[in-house]
Enzyme design. Structure first.
Site, PDB file in Angstrom:
ATOM      1  N   CYS A  71       0.831  -1.215   0.000  1.00 35.51           N
ATOM      2  CA  CYS A  71       0.000   0.000   0.000  1.00 35.51           C
ATOM      3  C   CYS A  71       0.859   1.257   0.000  1.00 35.51           C
ATOM      4  O   CYS A  71       1.844   1.333   0.730  1.00 35.51           O
ATOM      5  CB  CYS A  71      -0.870   0.073   1.257  1.00 35.51           C
ATOM      6  SG  CYS A  71      -1.967  -1.296   1.452  1.00 35.51           S
ATOM      7  N   ARG A 125     -12.306   0.621  -6.663  1.00 36.14           N
ATOM      8  CA  ARG A 125     -11.873   0.465  -5.276  1.00 36.14           C
ATOM      9  C   ARG A 125     -11.221   1.759  -4.778  1.00 36.14           C
ATOM     10  O   ARG A 125     -11.304   2.112  -3.613  1.00 36.14           O
ATOM     11  CB  ARG A 125     -10.881  -0.697  -5.180  1.00 36.14           C
ATOM     12  CG  ARG A 125     -10.546  -1.117  -3.765  1.00 36.14           C
ATOM     13  CD  ARG A 125      -9.619  -2.331  -3.768  1.00 36.14           C
ATOM     14  NE  ARG A 125      -9.637  -3.017  -2.486  1.00 36.14           N
ATOM     15  CZ  ARG A 125      -8.845  -2.724  -1.473  1.00 36.14           C
ATOM     16  NH1 ARG A 125      -7.944  -1.777  -1.595  1.00 36.14           N
ATOM     17  NH2 ARG A 125      -8.941  -3.373  -0.335  1.00 36.14           N
TER      18      ARG A 125
HETATM   19  P1  XMP Z   1      -0.580  -7.323   3.263  1.00 35.53           P
HETATM   20  O1  XMP Z   1       0.196  -6.477   4.216  1.00 35.53           O
HETATM   21  O2  XMP Z   1      -1.015  -8.593   3.868  1.00 35.53           O
HETATM   22  O3  XMP Z   1      -1.896  -6.469   2.936  1.00 35.53           O
HETATM   23  O4  XMP Z   1       0.160  -7.539   1.976  1.00 35.53           O
HETATM   24  C1  XMP Z   1      -2.929  -6.924   2.100  1.00 35.53           C
HETATM   25  C2  XMP Z   1      -4.042  -5.899   2.054  1.00 35.53           C
HETATM   26  O5  XMP Z   1      -3.601  -4.683   1.426  1.00 35.53           O
HETATM   27  C3  XMP Z   1      -4.729  -4.005   0.870  1.00 35.53           C
HETATM   28  N1  XMP Z   1      -4.382  -3.600  -0.491  1.00 35.53           N
HETATM   29  C4  XMP Z   1      -4.015  -2.363  -0.844  1.00 35.53           C
HETATM   30  N2  XMP Z   1      -3.977  -1.218  -0.123  1.00 35.53           N
HETATM   31  N3  XMP Z   1      -3.163  -0.094  -2.031  1.00 35.53           N
HETATM   32  C5  XMP Z   1      -3.565  -0.073  -0.739  1.00 35.53           C
HETATM   33  O6  XMP Z   1      -3.534   0.989  -0.115  1.00 35.53           O
HETATM   34  C6  XMP Z   1      -3.189  -1.205  -2.816  1.00 35.53           C
HETATM   35  O7  XMP Z   1      -2.810  -1.187  -3.981  1.00 35.53           O
HETATM   36  C7  XMP Z   1      -3.659  -2.393  -2.175  1.00 35.53           C
HETATM   37  N4  XMP Z   1      -3.848  -3.660  -2.637  1.00 35.53           N
HETATM   38  C8  XMP Z   1      -4.288  -4.366  -1.568  1.00 35.53           C
HETATM   39  C9  XMP Z   1      -5.895  -4.964   0.906  1.00 35.53           C
HETATM   40  O8  XMP Z   1      -6.759  -4.528   1.932  1.00 35.53           O
HETATM   41  C10 XMP Z   1      -5.220  -6.294   1.208  1.00 35.53           C
HETATM   42  O9  XMP Z   1      -6.079  -7.204   1.867  1.00 35.53           O
END
Ligand code: XMP
Length: 507
Positions: free
Chosen positions: A320, A417
């Site tokens: 993120c 999203r």
């Molecule tokens: P981890 O830390 O387990 O997090 O890799 C997975 C979660 O990250 C969110 N997610 C995103 N958040 N930009 C964001 O701000 C993105 O591009 C993105 N893609 C995923 C999502 O909630 C996921 O479960």
């Protein structure tokens, strides 16, 4: 659940008074008196009001994390996979059906083939749809079952241009609709049949039992699987908001156990309206989880809409960039605590993102979560989508944010999203990503990864003296960690010579 009595309330209230928002690395669980060994604790929890978990881990709704293969493995290991919404509704439903039909006591809508279909066409269909089974009921033009083809018919067929009718067996043993799994097991054992179709008086088939699945359920070797009331694997579907969301729900209802409104910001009127409309149109047929949010007010507003679960996390994920791109968010431990305190009712909370080590899971639950959602730690598994690649000689798998540049360009769902469905006036170049694209080390089979994550959680509960997840939520209390404390926590003064199965030095 009486959230006011939770042991960590004074700690977090004090932090909140100082406007100090904390994340997992900022806190450490305080050990307590324990009379339990880690293998005696119970790690079952809830993802939503009606969807239980045997382990409190859910895989992220991301195209580089959860496909049907990982969702099947997740449910067989006691967790839950959320199939993302980057594909059209019909394709998402196919993925979900793959999970539902991967193993089940009774298959309500078996995949059938027509008498005149060639074996070649049936095998192509199997491959395309990713079906792992070989048993197909054969129907005539009046949709009546006339025979069955199984693995051995496929195996001994030497001419792929033969039709299903040419090779099917017609000696079927059938049972009445309403036959229980126990009755089916007894009949199949007695008749030495691996497939038992259920046929009504009118000749309509109404489902079928498969011996492997029935036996697994009856002999208890599926203990630990996350199964629905019909013995099928549980699975979740990500959806968006508005009409598109309702269309997706109509496609997946009956197959998915829960839909997850998957937005970067769920404190909006469109999310509230979508929750209410799904509840109105689909009633109790499917649970609705909504996210993501990271503060009290938002949690309360979602709860007031009647959600069955809330997903917390704005910016903690490994891929993120929301917090740096927008300056908005809340460190995850505080976000989970505040959401939990705001609700004060039995609505499960899923702490989404930011899990780097197994120890972050009991911290998330101690803050008030009922489950955690994980992306990066699962993206490197064999079961996650994509092939193993090599970077500087090391095996890796690709992992990208759903708000990364390529994901936004490829998928309208990703743009939605992040509130950029129509893009910006400048077209694709003006999209504003909130995530990155990268890779994670290849980590082998999902089971190996989950064994370590759940093992760390169990050990943690052993230190705290929590016999189950609810006790962990109630008893957990925290120290505020320091920079010196953190370097003391990680290996120090020693060169690591071997990889550990549950530790990698943070980059
Ligand atoms: P981890 O830390 O387990 O997090 O890799 C997975 C979660 O990250 C969110 N997610 C995103 N958040 N930009 C964001 O701000 C993105 O591009 C993105 N893609 C995923 C999502 O909630 C996921 O479960």
């Amino acid at each position: 659940m009486n959230s006011n009595r939770r042991a960590c309330v004074p700690f977090f209230e004090e932090m909140n008074r100082q406007r100090l928002a904390l994340t997992y690395d900022d806190i450490l669980l305080i050990p307590g008196h324990a009379e339990l060994l880690p293998n005696q604790v119970k790690v079952g929890s809830m993802f939503s009001r009606n969807v239980p978990l045997m382990i409190p881990i859910v895989s992220a709704a991301m195209d580089s994390v959860t496909g049907s293969r990982l969702a099947i493995a997740m449910a067989m290991l006691g967790g839950l996979g959320v199939i993302p919404r980057h594909r059209p509704p019909k394709e998402q439903r196919d993925e979900i059906k793959r999970v539902k039909f991967a193993l089940s006591g009774m298959i309500r809508e078996p995949i059938t083939v027509r008498e005149d279909e060639t074996i070649e066409a049936i095998e192509n269909m199997r491959r395309e749809k990713g079906y792992r089974f070989h048993s197909f009921l054969v129907t005539n033009s009046a949709r009546r079952v006339t025979g069955l083809i199984t693995r051995s018919e496929f195996r001994f067929c030497r001419d792929r241009s033969q039709t299903a009718a040419d090779i099917m067996t017609t000696e079927l043993i059938t049972a009445e609709p309403g036959t229980t799994i126990e009755q089916a097991y007894a009949t199949m054992c007695r008749e030495k049949k691996t497939v038992l179709p259920l046929i009504g008086d009118d000749g309509e088939f109404q489902g079928m039992y498969l011996f492997n699945d029935v036996e697994r359920t009856m002999t208890g070797s599926s203990a630990g699987y996350n199964l629905d009331s019909q013995g099928r694997l549980r699975v979740a579907a990500a959806i968006g908001v508005g009409d598109e969301a309702l269309e997706r729900v109509s496609y997946v209802v009956g197959f998915a156990d829960v839909v997850v409104i998957d937005t970067a910001h769920a404190d909006t009127d469109s999310v509230f309206a979508t929750v209410k409309e799904i509840k109105k149109q689909f009633g109790d047929r499917i649970d609705v989880v909504a996210g993501n949010i990271s503060d009290r007010g938002a949690a309360k507003r979602l709860a007031d809409c009647g959600v069955d679960g809330i997903k917390v996390g704005q910016g903690p994920g490994s891929i993120c960039t929301t917090r740096v791109v927008t300056g908005v968010g809340c460190p995850q431990a505080t976000a989970v605590f505040n959401a939990c305190e705001a609700i004060g009712a039995d609505i499960p909370i899923c702490a989404d993102g930011g899990i780097k080590f197994s120890g972050d899971i009991p911290k998330a639950i101690g803050c008030g979560g009922h489950s955690v959602m994980i992306g990066s730690l699962l993206a490197g598994t064999t079961e996650a989508p994509g092939e193993v690649d090599f970077r500087f000689g090391d095996p890796v798998k690709l992992y990208r944010g759903m708000g990364s540049k390529s994901a936004l360009e490829e998928s309208r769902a990703s743009r939605e999203r992040y509130g950029q469905a129509e893009g910006y006036a400048g077209g694709k170049d003006a999209l504003v990503p909130e995530g990155i694209e990268g890779s994670v080390p290849y980590s082998g089979d999902l089971k190996t990864v989950l064994d370590q994550l759940v093992g760390g959680l169990r050990n943690s509960m052993g230190y705290i003296g929590a016999a189950n997840i609810e006790e962990l939520r109630q008893k957990a209390d925290f120290w505020r960690d320091t920079e010196a404390g953190k370097s003391e926590s990680h290996p120090h003064g020693v060169k690591m010579l071997r990889d550990a199965p549950n530790y990698r030095r943070p980059e």
